[in-house]
Enzyme design. Structure first.
Site, PDB file in Angstrom:
ATOM      1  N   SER A   1       8.893  13.328  20.488  1.00 61.39           N
ATOM      2  CA  SER A   1       9.037  11.990  19.901  1.00 61.39           C
ATOM      3  C   SER A   1      10.343  11.386  20.403  1.00 61.39           C
ATOM      4  CB  SER A   1       9.050  12.075  18.375  1.00 61.39           C
ATOM      5  OG  SER A   1       7.802  12.518  17.890  1.00 61.39           O
TER       6      SER A   1
ATOM      7  N   LYS B   1       3.796   6.456  17.115  1.00 60.19           N
ATOM      8  CA  LYS B   1       4.426   7.544  16.357  1.00 60.19           C
ATOM      9  C   LYS B   1       5.525   6.998  15.446  1.00 60.19           C
ATOM     10  CE  LYS B   1       5.750  11.581  14.878  1.00 60.19           C
ATOM     11  NZ  LYS B   1       6.135  12.711  15.711  1.00 60.19           N
TER      12      LYS B   1
ATOM     13  N   LYS C   1      16.155  11.540  13.235  1.00 60.97           N
ATOM     14  CA  LYS C   1      16.126  11.017  14.608  1.00 60.97           C
ATOM     15  C   LYS C   1      15.051   9.944  14.755  1.00 60.97           C
ATOM     16  CE  LYS C   1      13.847  13.514  17.512  1.00 60.97           C
ATOM     17  NZ  LYS C   1      12.669  12.681  17.899  1.00 60.97           N
TER      18      LYS C   1
END
Length: 302
Positions: free
Chosen positions: A107, A183, A252
């Site tokens: 990701s 995502k 993150k």
């Protein structure tokens, strides 16, 4: 392309997997159980040995993985780790890549995915699919992951059968970067859900009702969801090993949401608040703690 090993299903391509962490290890096991030839590499050797025992082939560098595979899957921590695996010394880009594909399950920022795809194509001719995953370690073990893809449609269809050995759903969302953007939308929902479910669970506990019964009581109503059914029991019972995901990983992703929101002039007040709560959780519980330990922030003692 090189000859296919006789151990591979007829007509199957040779596969590689780079990054054998919480997600990569169970995903590779599923490929091996499906009968595919898989060459693996990981920065720490201790995670390679069990997969070699299960039938994987050991590579000494990422370059070796690219040399011995037609499709290379990858799942590493962040964009810096992806950069190192691709363009570092003995990286994937150091091997001939024409006709081959790299499928990145990591990701990272959509802009980073587009940049990496372009640079890899220019360097060794390999194609790129950004294919971040959702479903956590449980989904990786059970093969129920949802994977969202950005890249050329023909490339996505080429890898579909292999990906579906590891996932329940594999959706092409558009060109390079589209998978990563999808995502981030997923992480807005999941990150906020974790924060909200922690709040509701703590309210139940503090008010004296059995929070373990919340999933049963709310099943079928508007509050029902997979996160409700999965997260709440783990929060109440303190089940955090193995973690569904690390606090640092969720933080993150929510920080990346905030960065993309700024460049697209998108208000994300809920995701921003969730990000700050996970920043507190990181300080209190540690970067490698299970993301569901956000529930412990509201405990009287922890």
């Amino acid at each position: 392309m090189a000859d296919i090993s006789k151990t591979n299903p007829q007509g199957a391509e040779r596969l590689g997997y780079v990054g054998l962490g919480l997600m990569g290890t169970p995903m590779t096991h599923r490929l091996l159980k499906a009968g595919y030839q898989v060459t693996v590499w990981n920065r720490s050797e201790s995670k390679v040995a069990p997969l070699v025992e299960a039938g994987a082939r050991r590579a000494t560098t990422p370059r070796d993985v690219m040399t011995n595979a037609d499709i290379v899957f990858m799942c590493v921590t962040d964009a810096a780790a992806v950069e190192e695996v691709i363009f570092g010394a003995e990286g994937l880009s150091a091997a001939a890549g024409a006709g081959k594909l790299v499928v990145d399950f990591s990701s990272i920022h959509p802009d980073a995915a587009r940049d990496l795809a372009s640079r890899l194509k220019d360097t060794n001719g390999a194609g790129w699919i950004d294919a971040p995953v959702s479903g956590g370690t449980k989904g990786a073990q059970e093969g129920t992951l949802a994977i969202m893809a950005g890249g050329d449609l023909a490339d996505v269809e080429r890898v579909r059968s292999y990906v579906l050995a590891m996932a329940r759903r594999f959706t092409h969302m558009g060109p390079n970067g589209a998978g990563q953007t999808t995502k981030l939308c997923n992480q807005v929902i999941v990150g906020c859900a974790m924060a909200v479910l922690a709040e509701a669970t703590r309210l139940a506990v503090n008010a004296g009702i059995d929070a373990n019964r919340l999933p049963e009581a709310l099943a079928g109503g508007f509050a029902d969801s997979i996160p409700l059914q999965l997260f709440v029991p783990r929060m109440v019972q303190g089940i955090h090993s193995p973690p569904l995901g690390h606090i640092a990983t969720m933080l993150k992703d929510l920080d990346t949401v905030a960065a993309l929101a700024q460049t697209t002039s998108t208000p994300v007040p809920m995701a921003t608040l969730a990000g700050q709560l996970f920043r507190l959780a990181k300080a209190a519980r540690g970067a490698d703690a299970d993301a569901l330990e956000i529930y412990k922030l509201s405990a009287t003692e922890y």
